[in-house]
Write a protein that holds these residues in place. Structure first.
Motif, PDB file in Angstrom:
ATOM      1  N   ASN A 193       0.826  -1.207   0.000  1.00 38.76           N
ATOM      2  CA  ASN A 193       0.000   0.000   0.000  1.00 38.76           C
ATOM      3  C   ASN A 193       0.862   1.259   0.000  1.00 38.76           C
ATOM      4  OD1 ASN A 193      -3.119   0.013   0.249  1.00 38.76           O
ATOM      5  ND2 ASN A 193      -2.514  -1.799   1.417  1.00 38.76           N
ATOM      6  N   ILE A 194       1.979   1.241   0.711  1.00 38.13           N
ATOM      7  CA  ILE A 194       2.864   2.397   0.729  1.00 38.13           C
ATOM      8  C   ILE A 194       3.415   2.660  -0.669  1.00 38.13           C
ATOM      9  CG2 ILE A 194       4.969   3.382   1.737  1.00 38.13           C
ATOM     10  CD1 ILE A 194       2.550   2.891   3.659  1.00 38.13           C
ATOM     11  N   CYS A 195       3.682   1.605  -1.414  1.00 37.74           N
ATOM     12  CA  CYS A 195       4.313   1.716  -2.739  1.00 37.74           C
ATOM     13  C   CYS A 195       3.311   1.802  -3.881  1.00 37.74           C
ATOM     14  CB  CYS A 195       5.232   0.517  -2.966  1.00 37.74           C
ATOM     15  SG  CYS A 195       6.578   0.338  -1.779  1.00 37.74           S
ATOM     16  N   ALA A 207      10.515   2.637   1.507  1.00 32.65           N
ATOM     17  CA  ALA A 207       9.173   2.436   2.044  1.00 32.65           C
ATOM     18  C   ALA A 207       9.241   1.788   3.435  1.00 32.65           C
ATOM     19  CB  ALA A 207       8.346   1.576   1.091  1.00 32.65           C
ATOM     20  N   ARG A 253       2.320   6.508   3.472  1.00 33.77           N
ATOM     21  CA  ARG A 253       2.170   6.489   2.012  1.00 33.77           C
ATOM     22  C   ARG A 253       2.242   7.904   1.432  1.00 33.77           C
ATOM     23  NH1 ARG A 253      -3.389   4.124   0.495  1.00 33.77           N
ATOM     24  NH2 ARG A 253      -4.005   6.094   1.456  1.00 33.77           N
ATOM     25  N   GLU A 279       5.451   9.553  -1.011  1.00 31.70           N
ATOM     26  CA  GLU A 279       5.278  10.061  -2.372  1.00 31.70           C
ATOM     27  C   GLU A 279       6.238  11.211  -2.698  1.00 31.70           C
ATOM     28  OE1 GLU A 279       2.935   9.433  -5.261  1.00 31.70           O
ATOM     29  OE2 GLU A 279       3.540   7.587  -4.239  1.00 31.70           O
TER      30      GLU A 279
END
Length: 241
Positions: A93-95, A110, A142, A146
């Motif tokens: 989800n972070i990536c 991450a 997240r 970015e």
């Protein structure tokens, strides 16, 4: 060229013939602007307007980056809902942004971000196994991962306990130093601590509020911070939606 431009927005948000709110905002580049107001006044709608998302009404006016370049692709957005994809791990989800753009994911970076929000041990868990506060920290990770010049945060610390909230405020202030940040909040203490500029929003108008004569990020218990917090709370209690 300014890497973190400001944003100007001026106009009316309407639903048929009814004016929902007037907006006249200048968001300085490279600083934190806290958009403060009572629930339902339209704070989140301002973010959605600039992002080009559905608002349930029509905006008559204009908004633009102060450097004249398009805003598309330069904004990282954290919504009130964590918007974690339930079938992916926390790490995935972070990536997800890089994956959707067809770019390689820096999983080491991450993981480092997950460590900073206290979720390193939960990297391979699914979102359903996390508490509400943990999910919000994952969404914050997240957003910070970015690495955008402009960052919109919509109540990013609302699900956190007081101690964790203070820690995550400090992390966000550190990581986003020099970025253009628009933070939507209804918490006077949060605005008094984090903001370079405080903009108070009501149905009638938006107005800039005096910030303490100390540098953000401010000490929670500093007299200037507490005085600003108290004055904002008193004003909001008398303000109409």
């Amino acid at each position: 060229m300014t890497l973190s431009p400001g944003i100007t927005l001026k106009g009316q948000h309407r639903l048929e013939r009814h004016v929902l709110f007037d907006a006249d905002l200048h968001i300085p580049g490279g600083q934190w602007t806290c958009l403060l107001g009572r629930s339902g006044v339209g704070k989140s709608t301002v973010l959605r307007l600039i992002l080009g998302l559905e608002t349930g009404g029509e905006f008559q006016g204009s908004f633009a980056a102060t450097d004249g370049s398009p805003l598309a692709g330069r904004i990282s957005y954290m919504a009130q809902s964590d918007l974690l994809l339930p079938w992916l791990s926390v790490l995935d989800n972070i990536c997800i942004g890089a994956r959707l753009r067809g770019e390689p994911s820096d999983t080491d970076a991450a993981r480092a971000m997950l460590h900073r929000v206290g979720l390193a041990a939960h990297a391979h868990q699914k979102p359903a196994t996390l508490s509400g506060g943990m999910r919000q920290r994952a969404a914050l990770a997240r957003t910070l991962f970015e690495d955008r010049a402009i960052v919109f945060l919509d109540e990013p610390f609302s699900a956190l306990d007081a101690g964790t909230r203070a820690d995550m405020q400090e992390l966000a202030a550190e990581v986003l130093q020099g970025r253009t940040v628009l933070l939507v909040t209804h918490d006077p203490a949060e605005a008094a601590r984090l903001a370079h500029q405080i903009t108070v929003m009501s149905a009638q108008a938006t107005q800039n509020w005096p910030t303490p004569q100390t540098s953000a990020l401010r000490q929670i218990n500093a007299p200037e911070t507490l005085a600003c917090q108290a004055a904002l709370l008193e004003y909001l209690r008398g303000a109409s939606v």
